[in-house]
Motif scaffolding. Structure first.
Motif, PDB file in Angstrom:
ATOM      1  N   GLN A  64     116.687  77.405  19.421  1.00  0.00           N
ATOM      2  CA  GLN A  64     118.098  78.052  19.015  1.00  0.00           C
ATOM      3  C   GLN A  64     118.817  76.260  18.266  1.00  0.00           C
ATOM      4  O   GLN A  64     119.004  76.549  18.081  1.00  0.00           O
ATOM      5  CB  GLN A  64     118.876  78.499  20.146  1.00  0.00           C
ATOM      6  CG  GLN A  64     118.633  79.955  20.237  1.00  0.00           C
ATOM      7  CD  GLN A  64     119.391  80.398  21.682  1.00  0.00           C
ATOM      8  OE1 GLN A  64     120.205  79.681  22.251  1.00  0.00           O
ATOM      9  NE2 GLN A  64     118.930  81.708  22.273  1.00  0.00           N
ATOM     10  N   TRP A  65     117.866  75.269  19.639  1.00  0.00           N
ATOM     11  CA  TRP A  65     118.646  74.183  19.318  1.00  0.00           C
ATOM     12  C   TRP A  65     118.304  73.365  18.045  1.00  0.00           C
ATOM     13  O   TRP A  65     119.526  72.901  17.102  1.00  0.00           O
ATOM     14  CB  TRP A  65     118.008  73.356  20.573  1.00  0.00           C
ATOM     15  CG  TRP A  65     118.081  71.959  20.442  1.00  0.00           C
ATOM     16  CD1 TRP A  65     119.913  71.274  20.368  1.00  0.00           C
ATOM     17  CD2 TRP A  65     118.099  70.672  19.651  1.00  0.00           C
ATOM     18  NE1 TRP A  65     120.090  69.716  20.216  1.00  0.00           N
ATOM     19  CE2 TRP A  65     118.418  69.362  19.539  1.00  0.00           C
ATOM     20  CE3 TRP A  65     116.252  70.647  19.130  1.00  0.00           C
ATOM     21  CZ2 TRP A  65     118.594  68.642  18.840  1.00  0.00           C
ATOM     22  CZ3 TRP A  65     115.921  68.865  18.626  1.00  0.00           C
ATOM     23  CH2 TRP A  65     116.847  68.119  18.286  1.00  0.00           C
ATOM     24  N   ALA A  66     116.509  73.735  17.908  1.00  0.00           N
ATOM     25  CA  ALA A  66     116.462  73.277  16.497  1.00  0.00           C
ATOM     26  C   ALA A  66     116.807  73.948  15.235  1.00  0.00           C
ATOM     27  O   ALA A  66     117.227  73.248  14.469  1.00  0.00           O
ATOM     28  CB  ALA A  66     114.778  73.492  16.448  1.00  0.00           C
ATOM     29  N   PHE A 125     105.171  67.465  27.577  1.00  0.00           N
ATOM     30  CA  PHE A 125     106.826  68.137  27.864  1.00  0.00           C
ATOM     31  C   PHE A 125     107.761  67.963  28.687  1.00  0.00           C
ATOM     32  O   PHE A 125     108.383  68.869  29.179  1.00  0.00           O
ATOM     33  CB  PHE A 125     106.522  69.579  28.081  1.00  0.00           C
ATOM     34  CG  PHE A 125     105.366  69.901  26.731  1.00  0.00           C
ATOM     35  CD1 PHE A 125     105.551  70.780  25.564  1.00  0.00           C
ATOM     36  CD2 PHE A 125     104.061  70.500  27.017  1.00  0.00           C
ATOM     37  CE1 PHE A 125     104.618  70.859  25.026  1.00  0.00           C
ATOM     38  CE2 PHE A 125     102.920  71.566  26.552  1.00  0.00           C
ATOM     39  CZ  PHE A 125     103.263  71.211  24.885  1.00  0.00           C
ATOM     40  N   VAL A 126     107.679  66.216  28.895  1.00  0.00           N
ATOM     41  CA  VAL A 126     108.593  65.969  30.018  1.00  0.00           C
ATOM     42  C   VAL A 126     109.395  64.915  29.194  1.00  0.00           C
ATOM     43  O   VAL A 126     108.745  64.293  28.401  1.00  0.00           O
ATOM     44  CB  VAL A 126     107.518  65.474  30.877  1.00  0.00           C
ATOM     45  CG1 VAL A 126     106.911  66.268  32.069  1.00  0.00           C
ATOM     46  CG2 VAL A 126     106.891  63.929  30.759  1.00  0.00           C
ATOM     47  N   ARG A 127     110.182  64.076  29.858  1.00  0.00           N
ATOM     48  CA  ARG A 127     111.309  63.090  29.419  1.00  0.00           C
ATOM     49  C   ARG A 127     110.056  61.675  29.493  1.00  0.00           C
ATOM     50  O   ARG A 127     108.731  61.655  30.021  1.00  0.00           O
ATOM     51  CB  ARG A 127     112.147  62.869  30.064  1.00  0.00           C
ATOM     52  CG  ARG A 127     113.643  63.743  30.260  1.00  0.00           C
ATOM     53  CD  ARG A 127     114.415  63.616  31.720  1.00  0.00           C
ATOM     54  NE  ARG A 127     113.763  63.825  32.730  1.00  0.00           N
ATOM     55  CZ  ARG A 127     113.951  63.404  33.720  1.00  0.00           C
ATOM     56  NH1 ARG A 127     115.393  62.373  34.219  1.00  0.00           N
ATOM     57  NH2 ARG A 127     113.178  63.800  34.662  1.00  0.00           N
ATOM     58  N   PRO A 128     110.153  61.293  27.620  1.00  0.00           N
ATOM     59  CA  PRO A 128     108.851  60.183  27.923  1.00  0.00           C
ATOM     60  C   PRO A 128     109.450  58.887  29.132  1.00  0.00           C
ATOM     61  O   PRO A 128     110.457  57.994  30.078  1.00  0.00           O
ATOM     62  CB  PRO A 128     109.545  59.316  26.730  1.00  0.00           C
ATOM     63  CG  PRO A 128     110.341  59.985  26.065  1.00  0.00           C
ATOM     64  CD  PRO A 128     110.970  61.381  27.118  1.00  0.00           C
ATOM     65  N   HIS A 185     112.616  65.943  22.866  1.00  0.00           N
ATOM     66  CA  HIS A 185     113.937  66.321  23.339  1.00  0.00           C
ATOM     67  C   HIS A 185     113.236  67.465  24.280  1.00  0.00           C
ATOM     68  O   HIS A 185     114.235  68.442  25.016  1.00  0.00           O
ATOM     69  CB  HIS A 185     114.962  67.611  22.269  1.00  0.00           C
ATOM     70  CG  HIS A 185     115.393  66.323  20.949  1.00  0.00           C
ATOM     71  ND1 HIS A 185     116.554  65.757  21.494  1.00  0.00           N
ATOM     72  CD2 HIS A 185     114.624  65.718  19.561  1.00  0.00           C
ATOM     73  CE1 HIS A 185     116.893  64.388  20.231  1.00  0.00           C
ATOM     74  NE2 HIS A 185     115.631  64.904  19.457  1.00  0.00           N
ATOM     75  N   ILE A 186     111.767  68.023  24.399  1.00  0.00           N
ATOM     76  CA  ILE A 186     111.406  69.452  24.889  1.00  0.00           C
ATOM     77  C   ILE A 186     111.825  69.547  26.827  1.00  0.00           C
ATOM     78  O   ILE A 186     112.328  70.166  27.625  1.00  0.00           O
ATOM     79  CB  ILE A 186     110.575  69.437  24.971  1.00  0.00           C
ATOM     80  CG1 ILE A 186     110.188  70.951  25.637  1.00  0.00           C
ATOM     81  CG2 ILE A 186     109.429  68.369  24.966  1.00  0.00           C
ATOM     82  CD1 ILE A 186     110.695  72.344  25.138  1.00  0.00           C
ATOM     83  N   GLY A 187     111.997  68.139  26.761  1.00  0.00           N
ATOM     84  CA  GLY A 187     112.062  67.015  28.484  1.00  0.00           C
ATOM     85  C   GLY A 187     113.387  67.211  28.675  1.00  0.00           C
ATOM     86  O   GLY A 187     113.366  67.426  29.749  1.00  0.00           O
ATOM     87  N   PHE A 188     114.362  67.399  27.320  1.00  0.00           N
ATOM     88  CA  PHE A 188     115.656  67.608  28.437  1.00  0.00           C
ATOM     89  C   PHE A 188     116.208  68.766  28.485  1.00  0.00           C
ATOM     90  O   PHE A 188     117.333  69.136  28.560  1.00  0.00           O
ATOM     91  CB  PHE A 188     116.533  66.528  27.425  1.00  0.00           C
ATOM     92  CG  PHE A 188     115.954  65.230  27.677  1.00  0.00           C
ATOM     93  CD1 PHE A 188     116.366  64.557  28.446  1.00  0.00           C
ATOM     94  CD2 PHE A 188     115.204  64.669  26.681  1.00  0.00           C
ATOM     95  CE1 PHE A 188     116.538  62.684  28.639  1.00  0.00           C
ATOM     96  CE2 PHE A 188     114.950  63.177  26.351  1.00  0.00           C
ATOM     97  CZ  PHE A 188     115.655  62.685  27.821  1.00  0.00           C
TER      98      PHE A 188
END
Length: 749
Positions: free
Chosen positions: A724-726, A527-530, A738-741
Motif C-alpha cells: 500500500q505504501w509503495a 528486514f530491520v532498521r539499518p 523502509h521495511i524496518g519502520f
C-alpha cells in the motif's frame, strides 16, 4: 530396447496411438556439462503432432514444456547457448545430439510362474517375468527458451493451450473443458516466463508389447485367469490386453489396438455401459457377487433390490466406540479421559530424569520431541541438534522451561484456526502454559547471566537460543533482537564454553547454536532498521553443516555475501559516517558489484551434491533448488542496495520470475518449504503485479499452515502494508530502508 520378434511392434499408427493415450513421457538427455549431471530424466506430458495428409510412416513431432528451474532444462539451455556460439548463429534452436522419450502403456505387472498352468505342472521349467507395453521415441530436440522472443512466446502459448485442450477433453472427457483463457492473462504470462518449450522431431520409433504372447495356449489362459482373479484394475486390464495382443500378433493390421485404460466407445451406448461396468462395478454389486450394469447411479441392480449404490466401501461408525487397539470398547469420552490420565513417557526419551517430571511437562516435552524438533531443521534425524537439547534440559530448569514454552506456544498456535469450543479451551490452556514457562525461563536467565559460573554454561546459551525461536512462534517482532544480542555476547565472552573437553553431543550443540545465531543475525538484518544488529561471525573454524544439522539450509557462502550487502546498506543509510568519509563511493560500488558477481557464479548443484549428510533422506536436486531460492533472493537484495548506491532503479523482472518459480516448485515439499520464508518475503517486496502478490500471499498462508509460526502471519500483514505504501509512493525498490519502520523490526525467517 531389446525387441524379440514376438514382442516387437513396428506399425507407426499403433505406436502413435499408445503415445496419445499415455502422453506422460520420460525425457532422457545426455549432455556434457561442468555444472549439471550428464544423464538427466524428467516426466513431461507431450503432444504428438502428425500432419493430416502425411503417410503412415511419418512418426511425427513431440511438443512439451519444462520448468526453467528443472536442472535438465538448465542443461538444455546451456547446451543451446554453446551450440549457437559454436555455429555463430543466434537463431539456432536445435541441439545436435539425440534425445530419448519413453512412453509406458497403461498396465504393467509382475507375472508369477503360478499362472503358467500348463508348463509348470508338466516340466517346472518356468520363471517369473513382467508384462508391459512401451514406446521409445528418438530424435533431435529444439529448445525455445528466449522469453523475449516472439517465436518462443508463440510456441509456448500454443503448447499450453493445445495441451490443456487435449488433457481436458481427451483425458478427462469434459464437454466444457477448462481453457487457458479462463486464467488471468498476466498470471499466464508470469508462468510462461518460468518455462521453456521443447520440440522433438521423431527420427525413429520402437515399440514393445510384451503380454505373454510367446507362451502356449494353456499358459496364456492361466495368465488371463490369474490376472482376472486379482480383482484390481491393473489385473483386469492385463487380462483383457493379453488376447488382444495375441490377435494383433497373428492377424497383423486387421486387428486394431483398443485402449485398455478407458471403456470401449463402440457404436452402441449399451455396449459402452456394459464394458464400463465390467471394469468398474459398484461396491454393492461386488459384495453381492452380481454383475453390475452401471447404466446409471444408482445402478439398475441396486435400484431394483432397494439397496444403496456406492462406488467404494462406505465408512460407518459402530456405536461411537473404538473397535480395535488399546482403546477398544471405549466411547470417545472414555477414551479422552483415559488419554488425559495417561502418564506416557515421551517417545524416544529414555532419560530417567524424565520420569520425575510432572504430567504437563512430560506432555510438552513429548510434543517438543515430536513436533518442534522437526520444525526448525531441514531434515529430521537421530542427529537432530534440537532433540539433543532434551538431554541437557531435563537436568537444567531454565533450559527445560524454554523447551516447554516453545512446545506450549506451538500447541496453542495449532488451535487458532479451529473455532470449536474444545479447541478454544485447549488453546487457552496451552497459551497460559506457554506464558508461564516463558516467564520462568526468563527469570532463570536473569539470574544466570549475573552469575559468573552460570553464564558460562552451555544451557544458558541454549536457553537464550530457544527464546529466539519462541519469538518466531509468538510474532516475529518482540524481543528476538535482544535475545540475539545476548546470545552473541555470551558466545564472544565465553568461547570456548564450559570445560575444555566436552562430549561430542555438547560440542555439536555448541557448534550448531553458534552457526544458527549467525544465520539468524544475517538473514534477520535484512528486514530491520539499518544498523539495528551488530555484525557477528561464529568464533573459530566450525565444521560445515550437515543436511540433518541445518536450520534453514542457506549456504554459508551466501550468508557471508548477504551480511556484506547489509553492511553496505547501513553505509548508505548514513549511519556509518566514518566509512563514508574514508572510503569513496566508487569503492563501495566496485566491491558490491564484485560480491554480486560472486553470488551469480555460485554453483547451487555443486553445493548441494557436496553437502555432508548422515542419512539418505536428502534429495540433491531439491537441495539445489533450496539454495537457488537463497541465491536469487541475495541477488535481488544486493541489486537493490547497489541501486541505492548508484541512485538508480534497475528492472529485475527475470530474477523475480525465476525466484517465484523456484518458490512454487518447493511448495509441495514440507521439509524445504518451511525453510524459505526469507526468499518468499524478498520476492513479495519486489512484486509489483497483482498476480505475483496473490501467489506469494498464498505462499505465506501455506507457510503459516505448515509451520504454525505467527511470524508468517505478520509477514503477510507487513507485506500488505508495504504494498500500500509503495503503490502510493512509487518506490518499490526502496524496501531495503523502509521495511524496518513498518510496525517493528521483523524476524522473517
Amino acid at each position: 530396447m531389446h525387441l524379440r520378434p514376438g514382442h516387437a511392434e513396428a506399425r507407426i499408427p499403433v505406436l502413435q496411438q499408445l503415445i496419445r493415450e499415455n502422453p506422460l513421457g520420460i525425457l532422457t538427455t545426455a549432455i556434457k556439462s561442468p555444472t549439471h549431471p550428464f544423464l538427466q530424466s524428467s516426466h513431461i506430458p507431450f503432444l504428438l503432432d502428425v500432419p493430416e495428409n502425411s503417410s503412415e510412416d511419418n512418426p511425427g513431432t513431440l511438443r512439451g514444456h519444462v520448468a526453467k528451474q528443472n536442472p535438465q532444462a538448465k542443461a538444455l539451455i546451456d547446451a543451446l547457448t554453446a551450440t549457437q556460439s559454436e555455429k555463430n548463429d543466434a537463431e539456432t534452436v536445435e541441439l545436435p545430439d539425440e534425445v530419448l522419450v519413453l512412453f509406458n502403456g497403461p498396465h504393467h505387472h509382475y507375472v508369477t510362474p503360478k499362472f503358467y498352468t500348463e508348463t509348470k505342472p508338466a516340466t517346472g521349467k518356468v520363471v517369473p517375468t513382467w508384462n508391459y507395453s512401451a514406446v521409445q521415441a528418438y530424435g533431435k530436440i529444439k529448445v525455445y527458451c528466449d522469453s523475449k522472443s516472439d517465436v518462443t512466446g508463440g510456441f509456448l502459448q500454443k503448447q499450453i493451450e493445445d495441451l490443456s485442450q487435449h488433457a481436458e477433453t481427451g483425458v478427462m472427457g469434459y464437454a466444457s473443458p477448462w481453457k487457458v483463457a479462463d486464467a488471468p492473462e498476466n498470471y499466464v504470462q508470469l508462468l510462461k516466463k518460468n518455462i521453456i518449450g521443447i520440440e522433438i522431431r521423431i527420427e525413429r520409433l520402437q515399440g514393445k508389447f510384451k503380454m505373454s504372447q510367446e507362451m502356449g495356449k494353456g499358459d496364456r489362459e492361466g495368465v488371463i485367469e490369474g490376472f482376472g482373479k486379482l480383482g484390481t484394475e491393473t489385473g483386469e486390464g492385463i487380462a483383457k490386453t493379453v488376447p488382444i495382443t495375441l490377435l494383433r500378433k497373428n492377424c497383423g493390421d486387421n486387428i486394431p489396438v483398443l485402449p485398455t485404460h478407458q471403456p470401449y466407445h463402440g457404436k452402441s451406448g449399451h455396449n459402452k455401459r456394459i464394458k464400463y461396468a465390467m471394469i468398474n462395478p459398484c461396491y454393492t454389486c461386488r459384495r453381492r457377487h452380481v454383475q453390475c450394469d452401471r447404466s446409471k447411479v444408482p445402478c439398475a441392480k441396486c435400484e431394483k433390490a432397494g439397496l444403496e449404490c456406492t462406488d467404494k466401501r462406505p465408512l460407518r461408525w459402530v456405536k461411537g466406540m473404538a473397535i480395535r487397539g488399546n482403546l477398544q470398547g471405549m466411547s470417545v469420552e472414555d477414551a479422552s479421559k483415559a488419554v488425559a490420565r495417561s502418564d506416557r513417557v515421551p517417545v524416544g526419551l529414555g532419560d530417567t530424569a524424565v520420569g520425575s517430571l510432572d504430567r504437563t511437562s512430560r506432555f510438552y516435552l513429548d510434543y517438543y520431541n515430536d513436533r518442534i524438533c522437526k520444525l526448525f531443521i531441514v531434515y529430521d534425524s537421530n542427529k537432530n541438534p534440537f532433540r539433543s537439547l532434551i538431554s541437557l534440559a531435563v537436568n537444567d530448569k531454565t533450559l527445560l522451561k524454554a523447551v516447554l514454552a516453545l512446545a506450549a506456544q506451538h500447541k496453542a498456535n495449532t488451535g487458532y484456526s479451529d473455532q470449536s469450543e474444545q479447541s478454544s479451551s485447549s488453546l487457552t490452556i496451552s497459551h497460559r502454559d506457554a506464558l508461564a514457562f516463558k516467564h520462568q525461563a526468563i527469570q532463570g536467565l536473569s539470574q544466570a547471566v549475573q552469575d559468573v559460573t552460570l553464564c558460562r554454561q552451555d544451557t544458558t546459551l541454549a536457553s537464550i537460543f530457544l527464546l529466539i525461536f519462541l519469538d518466531l512462534l509468538e510474532s516475529g517482532s518482540d524481543r528476538w533482537n535482544v535475545h540475539l544480542e545476548g546470545a552473541k555476547s555470551l558466545i564472544s565472552l565465553n568461547h570456548p564454553f564450559g570445560n575444555d573437553n566436552p562430549g561430542q553431543t555438547v560440542q555439536e550443540i555448541r557448534n550448531f547454536v553458534a552457526k544458527q545465531i549467525y544465520s539468524i543475525e544475517t538473514l534477520g538484518a535484512t528486514f530491520v532498521r539499518p544498523k539495528l544488529l551488530s555484525q557477528f561471525a561464529p568464533p573459530g573454524m566450525l565444521p560445515q553443516d550437515t543436511v540433518e544439522q541445518s536450520f534453514l539450509g542457506c549456504p554459508e557462502y551466501l550468508l557471508h555475501a548477504i551480511q556484506y550487502i547489509s553492511h553496505q546498506r547501513d553505509v548508505i543509510a548514513g549511519l556509518d559516517t566514518n566509512t563514508l568519509d574514508t572510503v569513496p563511493i566508487e569503492i563501495h560500488i566496485q566491491n558490491l558489484t564484485t560480491v554480486l558477481d560472486s553470488i551469480q557464479q555460485f554453483d547451487c548443484y555443486l553445493w548441494a551434491s557436496t553437502l555432508p549428510h548422515q542419512s539418505q533422506v536428502h534429495d540433491t536436486n531439491k537441495l539445489c533448488i533450496l539454495s537457488q531460492a537463497y541465491k536469487l533472493g541475495a541477488l535481488l537484495y544486493g541489486q537493490r542496495v547497489l541501486d541505492a548506491l548508484t541512485n538508480q532503479t534497475t528492472a529485475q523482472d527475470d530474477l523475480l520470475y525465476e525466484l517465484i518459480g523456484v518458490i512454487g516448485s518447493l511448495r509441495s515439499d514440507y521439509s524445504l518449504f518451511k525453510c524459505i520464508l526469507w526468499p518468499i518475503c524478498i520476492a513479495a517486496l519486489e512484486s509489483p503485479w497483482p498476480a505475483q502478490r496473490e501467489f506469494l500471499t498464498a505462499c505465506l498462508d501455506k507457510f503459516w499452515q505448515d509451520t504454525m509460526c505467527l511470524n508468517a502471519v505478520n509477514a503477510g500483514k507487513i507485506v500488505q502494508q508495504y504494498w500500500q505504501w509503495a503503490d502510493g509512493q512509487g518506490q518499490e525498490s526502496r524496501w531495503i530502508f523502509h521495511i524496518g519502520f513498518l510496525g517493528g523490526d521483523w524476524l522473517l525467517i
